[in-house]
Write a protein that holds these residues in place. Structure first.
Motif, PDB file in Angstrom:
ATOM      1  N   MET A 172       6.165  -4.600   3.382  1.00 36.95           N
ATOM      2  CA  MET A 172       5.459  -5.879   3.376  1.00 36.95           C
ATOM      3  C   MET A 172       4.870  -6.172   4.748  1.00 36.95           C
ATOM      4  O   MET A 172       3.722  -6.629   4.867  1.00 36.95           O
ATOM      5  CB  MET A 172       6.420  -6.991   2.958  1.00 36.95           C
ATOM      6  N   ALA A 173       5.643  -5.908   5.795  1.00 40.65           N
ATOM      7  CA  ALA A 173       5.152  -6.144   7.153  1.00 40.65           C
ATOM      8  C   ALA A 173       3.972  -5.241   7.476  1.00 40.65           C
ATOM      9  O   ALA A 173       3.002  -5.668   8.135  1.00 40.65           O
ATOM     10  CB  ALA A 173       6.287  -5.927   8.157  1.00 40.65           C
ATOM     11  N   VAL A 174       4.028  -3.992   7.021  1.00 39.74           N
ATOM     12  CA  VAL A 174       2.928  -3.062   7.277  1.00 39.74           C
ATOM     13  C   VAL A 174       1.670  -3.504   6.559  1.00 39.74           C
ATOM     14  O   VAL A 174       0.564  -3.463   7.109  1.00 39.74           O
ATOM     15  CB  VAL A 174       3.327  -1.636   6.856  1.00 39.74           C
ATOM     16  N   LEU A 211       3.663 -13.202  -8.522  1.00 46.61           N
ATOM     17  CA  LEU A 211       4.670 -12.410  -9.234  1.00 46.61           C
ATOM     18  C   LEU A 211       6.088 -12.914  -8.998  1.00 46.61           C
ATOM     19  O   LEU A 211       6.986 -12.599  -9.785  1.00 46.61           O
ATOM     20  CB  LEU A 211       4.563 -10.947  -8.815  1.00 46.61           C
ATOM     21  N   SER A 212       6.299 -13.675  -7.922  1.00 51.81           N
ATOM     22  CA  SER A 212       7.637 -14.186  -7.654  1.00 51.81           C
ATOM     23  C   SER A 212       8.104 -15.155  -8.739  1.00 51.81           C
ATOM     24  O   SER A 212       9.301 -15.303  -8.982  1.00 51.81           O
ATOM     25  CB  SER A 212       7.682 -14.877  -6.290  1.00 51.81           C
ATOM     26  N   LEU A 272      -5.766  -2.010  -4.842  1.00 55.55           N
ATOM     27  CA  LEU A 272      -4.670  -1.554  -3.989  1.00 55.55           C
ATOM     28  C   LEU A 272      -3.661  -2.667  -3.729  1.00 55.55           C
ATOM     29  O   LEU A 272      -2.441  -2.438  -3.755  1.00 55.55           O
ATOM     30  CB  LEU A 272      -5.236  -1.032  -2.668  1.00 55.55           C
ATOM     31  N   GLY A 273      -4.155  -3.881  -3.460  1.00 57.41           N
ATOM     32  CA  GLY A 273      -3.251  -4.995  -3.199  1.00 57.41           C
ATOM     33  C   GLY A 273      -2.418  -5.380  -4.402  1.00 57.41           C
ATOM     34  O   GLY A 273      -1.231  -5.713  -4.273  1.00 57.41           O
ATOM     35  N   THR A 274      -3.018  -5.311  -5.593  1.00 58.44           N
ATOM     36  CA  THR A 274      -2.265  -5.639  -6.814  1.00 58.44           C
ATOM     37  C   THR A 274      -1.177  -4.614  -7.073  1.00 58.44           C
ATOM     38  O   THR A 274      -0.027  -4.974  -7.390  1.00 58.44           O
ATOM     39  CB  THR A 274      -3.219  -5.705  -8.018  1.00 58.44           C
ATOM     40  N   GLY A 280       4.811  -3.456  -6.794  1.00 64.26           N
ATOM     41  CA  GLY A 280       5.977  -2.752  -6.263  1.00 64.26           C
ATOM     42  C   GLY A 280       6.835  -3.631  -5.375  1.00 64.26           C
ATOM     43  O   GLY A 280       8.071  -3.595  -5.448  1.00 64.26           O
ATOM     44  N   LEU A 281       6.193  -4.456  -4.544  1.00 65.10           N
ATOM     45  CA  LEU A 281       6.944  -5.333  -3.643  1.00 65.10           C
ATOM     46  C   LEU A 281       7.680  -6.435  -4.392  1.00 65.10           C
ATOM     47  O   LEU A 281       8.655  -6.989  -3.873  1.00 65.10           O
ATOM     48  CB  LEU A 281       5.994  -5.955  -2.614  1.00 65.10           C
ATOM     49  N   ALA A 282       7.212  -6.758  -5.582  1.00 63.33           N
ATOM     50  CA  ALA A 282       7.871  -7.814  -6.346  1.00 63.33           C
ATOM     51  C   ALA A 282       9.219  -7.373  -6.899  1.00 63.33           C
ATOM     52  O   ALA A 282      10.014  -8.213  -7.331  1.00 63.33           O
ATOM     53  CB  ALA A 282       6.964  -8.271  -7.488  1.00 63.33           C
ATOM     54  N   ARG A 283       9.487  -6.090  -6.899  1.00 64.62           N
ATOM     55  CA  ARG A 283      10.782  -5.584  -7.376  1.00 64.62           C
ATOM     56  C   ARG A 283      11.827  -5.750  -6.283  1.00 64.62           C
ATOM     57  O   ARG A 283      11.658  -5.253  -5.173  1.00 64.62           O
ATOM     58  CB  ARG A 283      10.662  -4.119  -7.777  1.00 64.62           C
TER      59      ARG A 283
END
Length: 280
Positions: A114-116, A168-169, A94-96, A101-104
């Motif tokens: 991200m905060a959630v 991923l950054s 789940l984290g990966t 998605g967050l890396a986009r």
């Protein structure tokens, strides 16, 4: 005119190093005391006169044998391993996926999600455990292995998200475009290109999630029953019900286990540095 010599790094200052050593000693001193006390031949939590005089009769492995002979400790070890491994697997997947998605940069409400996702690290664990207890009780998951696994997954996801987002950054997305130009679909590109390069970060996050689950006691106190007794809960019960140096022996083994996890994470971090430099 010759260039001036560069300033010496701060770490070369003897006072800075002395301060760092003092802080390190302050942090590990309680852990160092536990180790010799776990070999106490007497059922005490203090150093006996024989131990202080280094008399062999003052030392014993009786408390380590008690871990093997006591069925409660055996059940607690099995429960801890089952819950930690299962929750780590779920948290890693789940984290990966969330980190990808967050890396986009074009993802809407990126900061909000991200905060959630990292909120379990900010919210006090007692509040989170109480909320999980009321929720899981209403759906019949309280006092079950599945309920504790899901609760520990919630606590482990932030570690995976943070490590994977950082990994991923620095990922070169031109590699994905190159794979697509060669006919690879997004799923194939992820498993053949992205995943091998970010695997060290994913494994680091998984190790942190495993350690968080293995050491967690508050959620187990809220959600667990007698059949879900883990090592931390067994230690908590031993301190409250019957003081026994067996707790010190278990604590020593956990210190060694945690040190091995940290060593593995450091090795992965060092391995990931050349990969990141190669992508640049």
């Amino acid at each position: 005119m010759a260039d001036p010599k560069p300033a010496a790094p701060v770490t070369s200052d003897p006072l800075s190093r002395l301060f760092a050593y003092l802080v390190l000693a302050f942090l590990i001193a309680p852990l160092i005391v536990i180790v010799p006390l776990s070999f106490n031949a007497e059922p005490y939590f203090t150093f006996t006169s024989k131990m202080l005089s280094l008399n062999p009769e003052g030392f014993s492995l009786r408390w380590y044998r008690d871990i093997v002979e006591n069925p409660q400790w055996g059940e607690a070890i099995v429960n801890s391993l089952i819950i930690a491994i299962a929750s780590t697997a779920l948290a890693t997947v789940l984290g990966t996926l969330a980190a990808v998605g967050l890396a986009r940069s074009n993802m809407p409400f990126r900061d909000f999600f991200m905060a959630v996702l990292i909120s379990p690290l900010v919210v006090p664990i007692v509040i989170a455990a109480a909320g999980m207890y009321f929720f899981y009780s209403s759906v019949g998951l309280a006092q079950t292995h599945l309920g504790i696994i899901l609760a520990h997954t919630t606590l482990g996801v932030p570690f995976v998200v943070i490590t994977m987002t950082a990994t991923l950054s620095g990922f070169d997305r031109n590699l994905i475009k190159a794979a697509s130009s060669l006919g690879a679909d997004p799923i194939t590109a992820f498993f053949r290109v992205t995943l091998p390069l970010v695997a060290p970060g994913m494994i680091s996050g998984a190790l942190f999630a495993f350690a968080a689950s293995f050491d967690e006691v508050v959620t187990v106190l809220f959600l667990g029953g007698p059949e879900q007794r883990t090592i931390p809960r067994q230690m908590w019960s031993g301190i409250r019900e019957q003081l026994s140096p067996t707790i010190l022996a278990v604590a020593t083994l956990l210190i060694i286990f945690s040190s091995l996890l940290l060593f593995a994470v450091e090795m992965l971090r060092r391995r990931n540095v050349p990969l990141a430099q190669a992508q640049r």
